[in-house]
Scaffold this active site. Structure first.
Site, PDB file in Angstrom:
ATOM      1  N   SER A 171       0.824  -1.202   0.000  1.00 22.40           N
ATOM      2  CA  SER A 171       0.000   0.000   0.000  1.00 22.40           C
ATOM      3  C   SER A 171       0.858   1.252   0.000  1.00 22.40           C
ATOM      4  O   SER A 171       0.571   2.228  -0.709  1.00 22.40           O
ATOM      5  CB  SER A 171      -0.928   0.010   1.222  1.00 22.40           C
ATOM      6  N   TRP A 190       2.386   1.661  -3.414  1.00 26.93           N
ATOM      7  CA  TRP A 190       1.342   2.021  -4.376  1.00 26.93           C
ATOM      8  C   TRP A 190       1.108   3.529  -4.392  1.00 26.93           C
ATOM      9  O   TRP A 190       0.819   4.116  -5.431  1.00 26.93           O
ATOM     10  CB  TRP A 190       0.052   1.285  -4.024  1.00 26.93           C
ATOM     11  N   HIS A 191       1.239   4.176  -3.227  1.00 27.94           N
ATOM     12  CA  HIS A 191       0.959   5.606  -3.138  1.00 27.94           C
ATOM     13  C   HIS A 191       2.100   6.471  -3.653  1.00 27.94           C
ATOM     14  O   HIS A 191       1.883   7.639  -3.990  1.00 27.94           O
ATOM     15  CB  HIS A 191       0.627   5.988  -1.694  1.00 27.94           C
ATOM     16  N   GLY A 192       3.311   5.956  -3.692  1.00 30.06           N
ATOM     17  CA  GLY A 192       4.416   6.752  -4.185  1.00 30.06           C
ATOM     18  C   GLY A 192       5.753   6.090  -3.932  1.00 30.06           C
ATOM     19  O   GLY A 192       5.867   5.146  -3.152  1.00 30.06           O
TER      20      GLY A 192
END
Length: 214
Positions: free
Chosen positions: A138, A141-143
């Site tokens: 997660s 996935w965000h950066g």
């Protein structure tokens, strides 16, 4: 799809509320948040804490706002999209928070990462490892910045701590004869969860580790 006036009306209403959350509320809060996050050393501790809380609210309104815009525009065209938020800041635990926040992502991670890894079916140690893997993914996935990874792992550790201390909490509630359904108990859990989530958002928002620490 055939034109439906009622569907169009409801879709436009959701879009308008989404634009309000995003452009009127979130973007106004961003002015305060951006100013303080740009130079946190220039402000008193109270204002820095306020900025952290305001960022939690800004992020929710921003994300929930454009989710509503997408859901509403799809509804006009006869396409049903899933709800993406369900009052996440009223959650009484981190696990509940993730059942209410970014539901499309959290359910995808549950169905395609957590469960295939074994979920909680292969013992406590494996369950802990699976949770950490999910939140590691997660974060990535965000950066690509390491701050996103720290944010994800914080949520993973929050969940592990919640599972580990649950027997102790259950025993304390029993000994003290506390009512878990009482309003006071619920407010306390919501407040603690919000503080933990807000602390994690600092890492999500900061430009670097040193910035987050500052």
């Amino acid at each position: 799809h055939r034109f439906d006036y009622d569907r169009m009306t409801k879709g436009v209403q959701r879009m308008l509320w989404g634009f309000c959350e995003k452009m009127v509320l979130a973007d106004r809060l961003a002015v305060l948040v951006d100013a303080i996050y740009a130079q946190p050393a220039q402000y008193a501790g109270t204002l820095v804490r306020l900025a952290a809380v305001m960022y939690s609210i800004q992020l929710y309104l921003d994300f929930a706002g454009y989710s509503l815009i997408a859901i509403g525009s799809a509804k006009i065209m006869g396409i049903r999209l899933m709800e993406n938020f369900n009052a996440p800041y009223l959650a009484g635990s981190i696990a509940e928070f993730w059942r209410r926040w970014h539901i499309s992502l959290s359910t995808w991670l549950r169905d395609y990462v957590y469960i295939p890894l074994g979920g909680n079916r292969k013992g406590r140690i494996r369950q802990y490892l699976n949770i950490l893997i999910v939140f590691f993914i997660s974060g990535i996935w965000h950066g690509s910045d390491v701050t996103f990874l720290i944010w994800g792992m914080l949520h993973g550790l929050y969940q592990l701590a919640g599972i580990a201390v649950m027997p102790v909490r259950n025993k304390a509630v029993s000994l003290l004869k506390l009512d878990r359904n009482s309003l006071t108990h619920r407010i306390w859990k919501i407040a603690v969860t919000f503080i933990l989530v807000t602390f994690a958002w600092i890492w999500f928002r900061a430009d670097s580790i040193s910035h987050a620490v500052q």
